[in-house]
Design an enzyme around this catalytic site. Structure first.
Site, mmCIF file in Angstrom:
data_model
loop_
_atom_site.group_PDB
_atom_site.id
_atom_site.type_symbol
_atom_site.label_atom_id
_atom_site.label_comp_id
_atom_site.label_asym_id
_atom_site.label_seq_id
_atom_site.Cartn_x
_atom_site.Cartn_y
_atom_site.Cartn_z
ATOM 1 N N GLU A 166 -11.179 5.231 6.897
ATOM 2 C CA GLU A 166 -9.965 5.851 7.442
ATOM 3 C C GLU A 166 -10.386 7.052 8.286
ATOM 4 O O GLU A 166 -10.208 8.217 7.916
ATOM 5 C CB GLU A 166 -9.008 6.281 6.313
ATOM 6 C CG GLU A 166 -7.654 6.716 6.862
ATOM 7 C CD GLU A 166 -6.654 7.110 5.793
ATOM 8 O OE1 GLU A 166 -6.988 7.071 4.596
ATOM 9 O OE2 GLU A 166 -5.513 7.462 6.161
ATOM 10 N N GLN A 207 -10.217 8.828 -4.867
ATOM 11 C CA GLN A 207 -10.027 9.502 -3.578
ATOM 12 C C GLN A 207 -11.131 10.514 -3.252
ATOM 13 O O GLN A 207 -11.441 10.746 -2.090
ATOM 14 C CB GLN A 207 -8.669 10.214 -3.608
ATOM 15 C CG GLN A 207 -8.503 11.318 -2.593
ATOM 16 C CD GLN A 207 -7.270 11.157 -1.751
ATOM 17 O OE1 GLN A 207 -6.141 11.157 -2.216
ATOM 18 N NE2 GLN A 207 -7.481 10.997 -0.506
ATOM 19 N N HIS A 243 1.176 5.385 -2.199
ATOM 20 C CA HIS A 243 0.570 6.341 -3.149
ATOM 21 C C HIS A 243 1.694 7.011 -3.926
ATOM 22 O O HIS A 243 2.172 8.076 -3.549
ATOM 23 C CB HIS A 243 -0.238 7.393 -2.394
ATOM 24 C CG HIS A 243 -1.410 6.833 -1.668
ATOM 25 N ND1 HIS A 243 -2.680 6.827 -2.213
ATOM 26 C CD2 HIS A 243 -1.515 6.245 -0.449
ATOM 27 C CE1 HIS A 243 -3.515 6.260 -1.347
ATOM 28 N NE2 HIS A 243 -2.835 5.900 -0.271
ATOM 29 N N HIS A 281 -9.658 1.828 0.216
ATOM 30 C CA HIS A 281 -9.425 2.594 1.439
ATOM 31 C C HIS A 281 -10.730 2.528 2.227
ATOM 32 O O HIS A 281 -11.761 3.016 1.762
ATOM 33 C CB HIS A 281 -9.109 4.044 1.105
ATOM 34 C CG HIS A 281 -7.696 4.262 0.713
ATOM 35 N ND1 HIS A 281 -7.146 3.666 -0.385
ATOM 36 C CD2 HIS A 281 -6.708 4.997 1.287
ATOM 37 C CE1 HIS A 281 -5.874 4.031 -0.477
ATOM 38 N NE2 HIS A 281 -5.581 4.836 0.527
ATOM 39 N N HIS A 307 0.830 -1.209 0.000
ATOM 40 C CA HIS A 307 0.000 0.000 0.000
ATOM 41 C C HIS A 307 0.862 1.256 0.000
ATOM 42 O O HIS A 307 1.480 1.599 0.995
ATOM 43 C CB HIS A 307 -0.909 -0.018 1.240
ATOM 44 C CG HIS A 307 -1.947 1.066 1.248
ATOM 45 N ND1 HIS A 307 -3.302 0.793 1.330
ATOM 46 C CD2 HIS A 307 -1.855 2.405 1.201
ATOM 47 C CE1 HIS A 307 -3.979 1.921 1.331
ATOM 48 N NE2 HIS A 307 -3.121 2.929 1.255
ATOM 49 N N ASP A 337 2.294 3.490 2.615
ATOM 50 C CA ASP A 337 1.200 4.439 2.385
ATOM 51 C C ASP A 337 1.712 5.772 1.847
ATOM 52 O O ASP A 337 1.486 6.096 0.698
ATOM 53 C CB ASP A 337 0.381 4.645 3.670
ATOM 54 C CG ASP A 337 -0.980 5.294 3.421
ATOM 55 O OD1 ASP A 337 -1.487 5.166 2.293
ATOM 56 O OD2 ASP A 337 -1.526 5.905 4.354
HETATM 57 ZN ZN LIG Z 1 -3.659 5.031 1.605
#
Ligand SMILES: [Zn+2]
Length: 414
Positions: free
Chosen positions: A214, A153, A59, A211, A57, A310
């Site tokens: 979170e 996102q 980005h 995701h 994981h 992440d």
């Molecule tokens: Zn993430």
């Protein structure tokens, strides 16, 4: 003559070293003392040799962005997302490819040769982040394998036009359908978000990696919706959930029920201790939560759990991060309180055996016949590796050395 031999390698659980003989990209043999010759030799000097790490994981479109945007003054997730909008509108291919490429190089130096990157797909940046990370994947293919998750996102229902972009992203080369169902205006919209993702995954015969929740908000309930849909839609074993912070905010009874569903769905669970220790629990007074999902309970229930990097110097996690999974593991150990000998073994399983399971590596592990993807550590045990996490003497991908590090340390007196 063999292509490569790693001499004096200590495999996990062994008390004697072996020589790992590698030929044509594969592990040809494990021998106590290889008497033959090889074009290249690496002396592990009794250090631990592991299958190279898998970061499940990250980005890569957003890494290192904190160097060029304004500061996140509240420190929370919402502001982190908003700051990026301005930058995202002005993204260029070279910018994304450059930042992603630099970060992949750090990962490889630290022994990670497989990364699963979420890439923003939304109406702010369009498909530019995907194009940038696809280009970085092509540029780095000799040193690392990248899988790409199309990640909405900004939501799908509330970001009109995103649904079409998600379909396009999968056609352009994304491997996995992402999602962020909690980031919608109502819980009905969260369910629609999930349904759209499953529809795309079905059509492309692709796995899902979302995701999920979170947030510290105990009313976030998309993990159970996600797991239920996986069970009902024939996606058992093909689903992954990242973050799942709200699971730690539920009361124990509800958490146990949700973990049961996660288990039934054979969902991979990814915790991201670095970012979530920094982002979550900021409104707590007194009993301050640390923002991570219920790692210990999930492991105890037999769920496959791994940890990811992440974020690297982006607006979510602006200061730290160097794509070193031993560093992330050390953070995880502190946050989750894993310290007993068997727990340290589990901590080492997480970026190796567990993470590779979600990456679907067919011939995984250090055994004759398998692809030679290895990391040579300077330390002789998992406990020492997490304690000192020294530079990795060698990283091998497909039987070829792709990174080397050395360090000289000496006390200078007088
Ligand atoms: Zn993430």
């Amino acid at each position: 003559m063999a292509d490569l031999v790693v001499r004096n390698a200590l495999l996990r659980g062994a008390d004697k070293t072996v020589d790992i003989v590698i030929d044509q990209g594969r592990i040809a043999a494990l021998e106590p003392k290889f008497g033959g010759q090889a074009s290249t030799e690496v002396d592990a000097a009794g250090g631990l040799v592991l299958p190279s790490f898998t970061d499940p994981h990250i980005h890569l479109d957003k890494v290192l962005i904190s160097e060029v945007v304004r500061d996140n003054v509240s420190g929370n997730l919402e502001e982190a997302i908003a700051i990026i909008w301005e930058k995202k509108k002005r993204y260029t291919l070279d910018d994304i490819m450059g930042r992603a490429g630099r970060t992949v190089q750090w990962a490889v130096l630290n022994g990670t040769t497989r990364l699963c990157s979420h890439v923003d797909v939304d109406t702010v940046g369009g498909l530019m982040p995907l194009k940038g990370v696809l280009a970085a994947r092509e540029k780095c293919k000799d040193i690392a394998d990248l899988r790409i998750v199309a990640f909405p996102q900004e939501g799908i229902v509330q970001d009109e036009g995103c649904k079409e972009l998600m379909w396009k992203a999968m056609e352009m080369g994304a491997d996995i359908v992402g999602g962020m169902p909690f980031n919608e205006m109502t819980s009905d919209d969260s369910k629609k978000h999930l349904d759209i993702c499953f529809e795309i995954a079905k059509e492309h015969d692709a796995p899902l990696d979302m995701h999920v929740d979170e947030t510290d908000n105990p009313n976030a309930r998309t993990l159970e919706e996600y797991a239920t849909r996986a069970i009902k839609n024939g996606f058992v074993g093909r689903v992954t959930a990242g973050h799942t912070c709200a699971l730690s905010a539920y009361d124990d009874h509800h958490a146990a029920k949700v973990i049961g569903l996660v288990k039934r769905a054979q969902m991979n669970m990814i915790t991201n201790p670095a970012t979530n220790l920094m982002l979550q629990g900021r409104l707590d007074i007194g009993n301050i939560r640390r923002g991570l999902t219920r790692v210990k309970e999930l492991l105890a229930a037999g769920v496959n759990v791994a940890y990811g990097q992440d974020c690297v110097k982006d607006t979510f996690y602006p200061t730290f991060g160097q794509c070193d999974l031993l560093e992330v593991g050390l953070l995880c150990a502190h946050a989750v309180q894993l310290s007993m000998p068997n727990e340290i073994e589990t901590l080492m399983d997480m970026p190796t055996v567990n993470a590779s399971r979600m990456f679907e590596v067919a011939d995984y592990g250090i055994a004759a016949g398998n692809t030679a993807d290895l990391v040579v550590l300077a330390e002789k045990s998992p406990q020492e590796a997490f304690r000192t996490h020294l530079p990795r003497p060698a990283v091998i991908k497909g039987g070829r050395i792709v990174a080397r590090s050395s360090i000289t340390r000496e006390l200078v007196r007088g």
